[in-house]
Design a protein around this motif. Structure first.
Motif, PDB file in Angstrom:
ATOM      1  N   VAL A  88      32.937  14.658 -26.836  1.00 33.45           N
ATOM      2  CA  VAL A  88      33.231  14.216 -28.192  1.00 33.45           C
ATOM      3  C   VAL A  88      32.077  13.340 -28.666  1.00 33.45           C
ATOM      4  N   ASP A  89      31.445  13.752 -29.756  1.00 34.40           N
ATOM      5  CA  ASP A  89      30.386  12.971 -30.384  1.00 34.40           C
ATOM      6  C   ASP A  89      29.224  12.687 -29.428  1.00 34.40           C
ATOM      7  N   ALA A  90      28.844  13.691 -28.625  1.00 34.44           N
ATOM      8  CA  ALA A  90      27.746  13.490 -27.691  1.00 34.44           C
ATOM      9  C   ALA A  90      26.904  14.736 -27.467  1.00 34.44           C
ATOM     10  N   PHE A  91      27.485  15.901 -27.593  1.00 32.97           N
ATOM     11  CA  PHE A  91      26.809  17.141 -27.213  1.00 32.97           C
ATOM     12  C   PHE A  91      25.477  17.323 -27.937  1.00 32.97           C
ATOM     13  N   LEU A 114      36.029  24.736 -22.001  1.00 35.03           N
ATOM     14  CA  LEU A 114      34.937  23.890 -22.469  1.00 35.03           C
ATOM     15  C   LEU A 114      35.146  23.648 -23.945  1.00 35.03           C
ATOM     16  N   GLY A 115      35.086  22.400 -24.352  1.00 40.01           N
ATOM     17  CA  GLY A 115      35.254  22.082 -25.763  1.00 40.01           C
ATOM     18  C   GLY A 115      34.366  20.930 -26.151  1.00 40.01           C
ATOM     19  N   MET A 116      33.933  20.940 -27.378  1.00 45.18           N
ATOM     20  CA  MET A 116      33.140  19.819 -27.869  1.00 45.18           C
ATOM     21  C   MET A 116      33.345  19.660 -29.354  1.00 45.18           C
ATOM     22  N   ALA A 117      33.267  18.411 -29.766  1.00 43.06           N
ATOM     23  CA  ALA A 117      33.264  18.070 -31.184  1.00 43.06           C
ATOM     24  C   ALA A 117      32.023  17.219 -31.379  1.00 43.06           C
ATOM     25  N   THR A 118      31.239  17.575 -32.358  1.00 42.10           N
ATOM     26  CA  THR A 118      29.953  16.920 -32.555  1.00 42.10           C
ATOM     27  C   THR A 118      29.649  16.870 -34.042  1.00 42.10           C
ATOM     28  N   PRO A 119      28.838  15.920 -34.483  1.00 42.99           N
ATOM     29  CA  PRO A 119      28.448  15.939 -35.892  1.00 42.99           C
ATOM     30  C   PRO A 119      27.828  17.294 -36.240  1.00 42.99           C
ATOM     31  N   ALA A 120      28.127  17.764 -37.413  1.00 40.18           N
ATOM     32  CA  ALA A 120      27.659  19.083 -37.826  1.00 40.18           C
ATOM     33  C   ALA A 120      27.205  19.047 -39.279  1.00 40.18           C
ATOM     34  N   THR A 121      26.548  20.097 -39.653  1.00 39.24           N
ATOM     35  CA  THR A 121      26.114  20.252 -41.034  1.00 39.24           C
ATOM     36  C   THR A 121      26.702  21.541 -41.591  1.00 39.24           C
ATOM     37  N   THR A 122      26.650  21.675 -42.908  1.00 41.73           N
ATOM     38  CA  THR A 122      27.124  22.913 -43.522  1.00 41.73           C
ATOM     39  C   THR A 122      25.997  23.930 -43.657  1.00 41.73           C
ATOM     40  N   HIS A 134      21.120  11.608 -47.752  1.00 39.63           N
ATOM     41  CA  HIS A 134      22.297  10.793 -47.426  1.00 39.63           C
ATOM     42  C   HIS A 134      22.582  10.779 -45.926  1.00 39.63           C
ATOM     43  N   ILE A 135      22.188  11.810 -45.210  1.00 37.12           N
ATOM     44  CA  ILE A 135      22.346  11.845 -43.756  1.00 37.12           C
ATOM     45  C   ILE A 135      21.177  11.126 -43.087  1.00 37.12           C
ATOM     46  N   LYS A 136      19.977  11.370 -43.584  1.00 36.64           N
ATOM     47  CA  LYS A 136      18.790  10.723 -43.020  1.00 36.64           C
ATOM     48  C   LYS A 136      18.906   9.200 -43.091  1.00 36.64           C
ATOM     49  N   ALA A 137      19.488   8.691 -44.158  1.00 36.21           N
ATOM     50  CA  ALA A 137      19.635   7.245 -44.326  1.00 36.21           C
ATOM     51  C   ALA A 137      20.516   6.628 -43.238  1.00 36.21           C
ATOM     52  N   VAL A 138      21.418   7.421 -42.677  1.00 33.32           N
ATOM     53  CA  VAL A 138      22.350   6.901 -41.676  1.00 33.32           C
ATOM     54  C   VAL A 138      21.843   7.118 -40.246  1.00 33.32           C
ATOM     55  N   GLN A 170      35.220  20.653 -39.155  1.00 33.24           N
ATOM     56  CA  GLN A 170      36.409  19.837 -39.383  1.00 33.24           C
ATOM     57  C   GLN A 170      36.103  19.006 -40.619  1.00 33.24           C
ATOM     58  N   PRO A 171      36.467  19.509 -41.790  1.00 30.81           N
ATOM     59  CA  PRO A 171      36.021  18.911 -43.051  1.00 30.81           C
ATOM     60  C   PRO A 171      36.255  17.413 -43.200  1.00 30.81           C
ATOM     61  N   GLU A 172      37.303  16.870 -42.674  1.00 31.03           N
ATOM     62  CA  GLU A 172      37.595  15.452 -42.833  1.00 31.03           C
ATOM     63  C   GLU A 172      37.156  14.607 -41.634  1.00 31.03           C
ATOM     64  N   ALA A 173      36.472  15.212 -40.667  1.00 33.31           N
ATOM     65  CA  ALA A 173      36.109  14.495 -39.442  1.00 33.31           C
ATOM     66  C   ALA A 173      35.168  13.310 -39.726  1.00 33.31           C
ATOM     67  N   TRP A 174      34.405  13.367 -40.779  1.00 34.11           N
ATOM     68  CA  TRP A 174      33.479  12.287 -41.096  1.00 34.11           C
ATOM     69  C   TRP A 174      34.226  10.961 -41.286  1.00 34.11           C
ATOM     70  N   ARG A 175      35.492  11.034 -41.707  1.00 36.63           N
ATOM     71  CA  ARG A 175      36.258   9.821 -41.925  1.00 36.63           C
ATOM     72  C   ARG A 175      36.425   9.010 -40.628  1.00 36.63           C
TER      73      ARG A 175
END
Length: 179
Positions: A88-91, A114-122, A134-138, A170-175
């Motif tokens: 989760v948040d590491a791959f 095997l499962g993973m959740a990671t930041p993603a882009t569209t 907006h992503i680069k700033a963070v 996961q559209p709302e995962a950023w929250r």
């Protein structure tokens, strides 16, 4: 989110229960231990095992979660050690190289998951030619390791080492990052 299980036949690659636990109350790693009684190995390179163990104990799962210091490319586990490998948040920090999935899956037992959740882009940053401002700033350049669900699906399916059962945003995962 990408999930799958090994295909029949030869496998190769490492795995760990969660290479970089987010230690907010131990909830990510604690969930399988708390909800399902699973024995969990929490592998992390950056967080000392003693610190992680204290968090897990505070979350009430210290008796079922073992914290281990491990670098994701040199995991200290025997082959076929795990029924499941979850990240989760590491791959994105270690799993984007073409050779990582083959390394990781060898740590799964037959029929393992095997499962993973990671930041993603569209869309891939290489297509527009830049990381969106907006992503680069963070997160800066680290966003180059963020990919689309389609990229991850292809990256895993092309190996024929796993059957990908889900690769979706996961559209709302950023929250979750705002907590």
């Amino acid at each position: 989110m990408v999930a799958g299980g090994p295909r029949e036949g030869p496998r190769s690659a490492p795995g760990d229960a969660n290479p970089r636990p987010r230690l907010r109350e131990g909830r990510d790693i604690g969930l399988p231990a708390r909800e399902y009684g699973a024995e969990v190995v929490a592998a992390d390179w950056w967080i000392a095992p003693e610190e992680a163990a204290a968090v897990f104990a505070g979350a009430g799962v210290g008796d079922r979660v073992t914290a281990v210091r491990a670098e994701a490319h040199a995991l200290p586990f025997e082959e076929a050690s795990f029924d499941a490998v979850v990240s989760v948040d590491a791959f994105e920090y270690f799993g984007t190289a073409d050779g990582y999935l083959p390394y990781l899956v060898r740590f799964l037992r037959a029929g393992g998951r095997l499962g993973m959740a990671t930041p993603a882009t569209t869309r891939e940053a290489r297509r527009p030619g830049a990381i969106p401002p907006h992503i680069k700033a963070v997160v800066g350049w680290e966003a180059m390791a963020w990919h689309t669900a389609e990229w991850w699906r292809f990256q895993w399916e092309v190996t024929e080492l796993v059957d990908v059962t889900s690769a979706r945003p996961q559209p709302e995962a950023w929250r979750d990052w705002l907590l």
